[in-house]
Design an enzyme around this catalytic site. Structure first.
Site, PDB file in Angstrom:
ATOM      1  N   ASP A 156       3.476  37.252  78.221  1.00 34.07           N
ATOM      2  CA  ASP A 156       4.742  36.557  78.501  1.00 34.07           C
ATOM      3  C   ASP A 156       5.613  37.486  79.343  1.00 34.07           C
ATOM      4  OD1 ASP A 156       6.714  34.207  76.889  1.00 34.07           O
ATOM      5  OD2 ASP A 156       7.614  35.780  78.107  1.00 34.07           O
ATOM      6  N   ASP A 168       5.441  31.363  82.848  1.00 34.71           N
ATOM      7  CA  ASP A 168       5.422  32.815  82.608  1.00 34.71           C
ATOM      8  C   ASP A 168       4.654  33.220  81.357  1.00 34.71           C
ATOM      9  OD1 ASP A 168       7.238  32.251  80.464  1.00 34.71           O
ATOM     10  OD2 ASP A 168       8.173  34.208  80.763  1.00 34.71           O
ATOM     11  N   GLU A 169       3.937  32.285  80.757  1.00 31.55           N
ATOM     12  CA  GLU A 169       3.331  32.588  79.460  1.00 31.55           C
ATOM     13  C   GLU A 169       1.940  31.972  79.347  1.00 31.55           C
ATOM     14  OE1 GLU A 169       5.748  30.946  76.337  1.00 31.55           O
ATOM     15  OE2 GLU A 169       4.287  31.450  74.782  1.00 31.55           O
TER      16      GLU A 169
HETATM   17  N1  DCP Z   1      13.582  28.597  80.622  1.00 32.93           N
HETATM   18  C1  DCP Z   1      14.544  27.606  80.895  1.00 32.93           C
HETATM   19  N2  DCP Z   1      15.275  27.059  79.866  1.00 32.93           N
HETATM   20  C2  DCP Z   1      15.076  27.469  78.590  1.00 32.93           C
HETATM   21  C3  DCP Z   1      14.106  28.456  78.300  1.00 32.93           C
HETATM   22  C4  DCP Z   1      13.379  29.020  79.359  1.00 32.93           C
HETATM   23  O1  DCP Z   1      14.712  27.226  82.047  1.00 32.93           O
HETATM   24  N3  DCP Z   1      15.816  26.930  77.607  1.00 32.93           N
HETATM   25  C5  DCP Z   1      12.849  29.228  81.759  1.00 32.93           C
HETATM   26  C6  DCP Z   1      13.585  30.477  82.228  1.00 32.93           C
HETATM   27  C7  DCP Z   1      12.773  31.630  81.694  1.00 32.93           C
HETATM   28  C8  DCP Z   1      11.370  31.031  81.654  1.00 32.93           C
HETATM   29  O2  DCP Z   1      11.543  29.642  81.384  1.00 32.93           O
HETATM   30  O3  DCP Z   1      12.858  32.775  82.503  1.00 32.93           O
HETATM   31  C9  DCP Z   1      10.474  31.677  80.609  1.00 32.93           C
HETATM   32  O4  DCP Z   1      10.989  31.452  79.304  1.00 32.93           O
HETATM   33  P1  DCP Z   1      10.908  32.530  78.160  1.00 32.93           P
HETATM   34  O5  DCP Z   1      11.231  31.846  76.886  1.00 32.93           O
HETATM   35  O6  DCP Z   1       9.613  33.295  78.252  1.00 32.93           O
HETATM   36  O7  DCP Z   1      12.118  33.517  78.450  1.00 32.93           O
HETATM   37  P2  DCP Z   1      12.239  34.710  79.461  1.00 32.93           P
HETATM   38  O8  DCP Z   1      10.952  35.005  80.169  1.00 32.93           O
HETATM   39  O9  DCP Z   1      13.393  34.457  80.368  1.00 32.93           O
HETATM   40  O10 DCP Z   1      12.640  35.939  78.530  1.00 32.93           O
HETATM   41  P3  DCP Z   1      11.705  36.761  77.512  1.00 32.93           P
HETATM   42  O11 DCP Z   1      11.742  38.168  78.023  1.00 32.93           O
HETATM   43  O12 DCP Z   1      12.385  36.637  76.201  1.00 32.93           O
HETATM   44  O13 DCP Z   1      10.345  36.163  77.546  1.00 32.93           O
HETATM   45 MG    MG Z   2       9.164  35.181  79.135  1.00 34.72          MG
END
Ligand code: DCP
Ligand code: MG
Length: 363
Positions: free
Chosen positions: A9, A104-105
């Site tokens: 992720d 991203d995951e």
């Molecule tokens: N995303 C979004 N709205 C949300 C959750 C996520 O648009 N409510 C999008 C933005 C994030 C991406 O999906 O960058 C990936 O979600 P993640 O939950 O993996 O969160 P992040 O990658 O941003 O942070 P982390 O470092 O906690 O994985």
């Molecule tokens: Mg993420």
């Protein structure tokens, strides 16, 4: 069977990509989302911003009150897709058993190439470094004998982490954690469990099954397994998502339509959170769907064709219709969308697998 699963992720993905495009943002609190003047929310925030309590799904205006220095960038989905593509190409160098969860995951099953968990850890380490070299972005990796543990391990190591949980350490790893680390436990279920004295996974493990079943219904069966680190879900490869739905089983039946409608915003919020993780979802909607299960376990679904992203109001209307068609004592409520899949090669054989992927969504 023994599996070797790697969960990857990316760290604060959208924000990290924006920093890559504009290096002057590095070291500053950055979020991606709509402007504060509108009523929009944030997609994500980098770790500098998170120190101020800024979070994904938070209204941009609230985030700015928490962190006045916050720089909010509008989303550039083409950029995220481009980086995501590179990351997936790296995965394919190591295995074909890849289950993408969002841009991203992903889960990777590397059982075939790693007879020992240390080899899986080595593969994860190489993948992480290749991602860094080819995209300039940080990924976090979790390595474990199943999906449940690999995801929790990955989250545990965040940001820029790499964390391995061997089968023999699974219980001691999980035990001290708060129950909401487990899939399907959101704020409401967490609170319900707290009311019966269950806060940690250790307490969950020792809780009498009847108490658990009274509190969370049939989800108790999965929870008991999760509490000891068991998870038999396979990595589903080459899959094509046919739908994205969430559902919740309630411990009390609903006898009134009003009570059903009151649940819709919370279900919707959970659904929308998952839906918005992949920007392509919005262009693939074929229909809206609601489903219910009666106290006698009969199920009923109602589907309406539409390519629009549904709103809370739309689902309420569908629940009204399904209620009018078939009133009764309802145990389970679900909502979501089906996707058009005409342009894709392969579809998931059955929707049940989706339920597994998206969790036994209780919150
Ligand atoms: N995303 C979004 N709205 C949300 C959750 C996520 O648009 N409510 C999008 C933005 C994030 C991406 O999906 O960058 C990936 O979600 P993640 O939950 O993996 O969160 P992040 O990658 O941003 O942070 P982390 O470092 O906690 O994985
Ligand atoms: Mg993420």
């Amino acid at each position: 069977m023994v599996r070797r699963i790697i969960h990857i992720d990316m760290d604060c993905f959208y924000a990290a990509v924006e920093e890559k495009y504009d290096p002057s943002l590095k070291g500053k609190p950055v979020a991606v989302g709509g402007p504060a003047q509108s009523r929009s929310v944030l997609c994500t925030a980098n770790y500098e911003a998170r120190k101020f309590g800024v979070r994904a799904a938070q209204p941009s205006s609230l985030a700015l009150r928490k962190c006045p220095e916050l720089i909010i960038i509008p989303p550039h989905f083409d950029r995220y897709k481009k980086e995501s593509h590179k990351i997936h190409q790296i995965f394919h160098k190591f295995t074909t058993k890849i289950e993408p969860m969002s841009l991203d995951e992903a889960y990777l099953d590397v059982t075939d190439s790693s007879s020992h968990i240390d080899q899986a850890t080595e593969i994860a380490w190489i993948i992480k470094n290749m991602i860094r070299a080819e995209t300039g972005l940080n990924a976090s990796a979790g390595i474990a004998p199943n999906k449940l543990l690999s995801k929790i391990a990955g989250d545990w190591g965040k940001p820029n982490g790499l964390f391995t949980v061997a089968a023999e350490n699974a219980e001691s790893f999980l035990s001290p954690m708060v129950v909401d680390r487990l899939p399907g436990i959101g704020p409401k279920t967490k609170e319900r469990l707290q009311q019966v004295g269950i806060e940690t996974i250790e307490q969950l493990k020792h809780a009498p099954f009847e108490v658990l079943a009274q509190t969370v219904g049939t989800f108790a069966v999965s929870l008991k397994k999760y509490a000891i680190g068991q998870d038999h879900r396979e990595v589903i490869t080459d899959w094509e998502r046919k739908s994205l739905t969430v559902e919740q089983t309630y411990e009390k039946d609903f006898h009134q339509l009003e009570a059903v409608l009151e649940q819709v915003p919370e279900l919707y919020e959970d659904w929308h959170h998952r839906f918005s993780k992949d920007p392509e979802n919005a262009s693939r909607i074929k229909s809206w769907v609601v489903k219910v299960r009666f106290s006698d376990f009969r199920r009923s679904t109602l589907e309406q064709s539409s390519s629009q992203v549904p709103k809370i109001h739309d689902f309420k209307e569908l629940f009204k219709k399904i209620w009018a068609r078939d009133p009764g004592e309802l145990r389970l409520l679900g909502l979501g969308v089906r996707f058009s899949t005409a342009d894709k090669k392969k579809e998931l054989p059955q929707e049940d697998q989706l339920q597994l992927k998206f969790g036994n969504a209780l919150d």
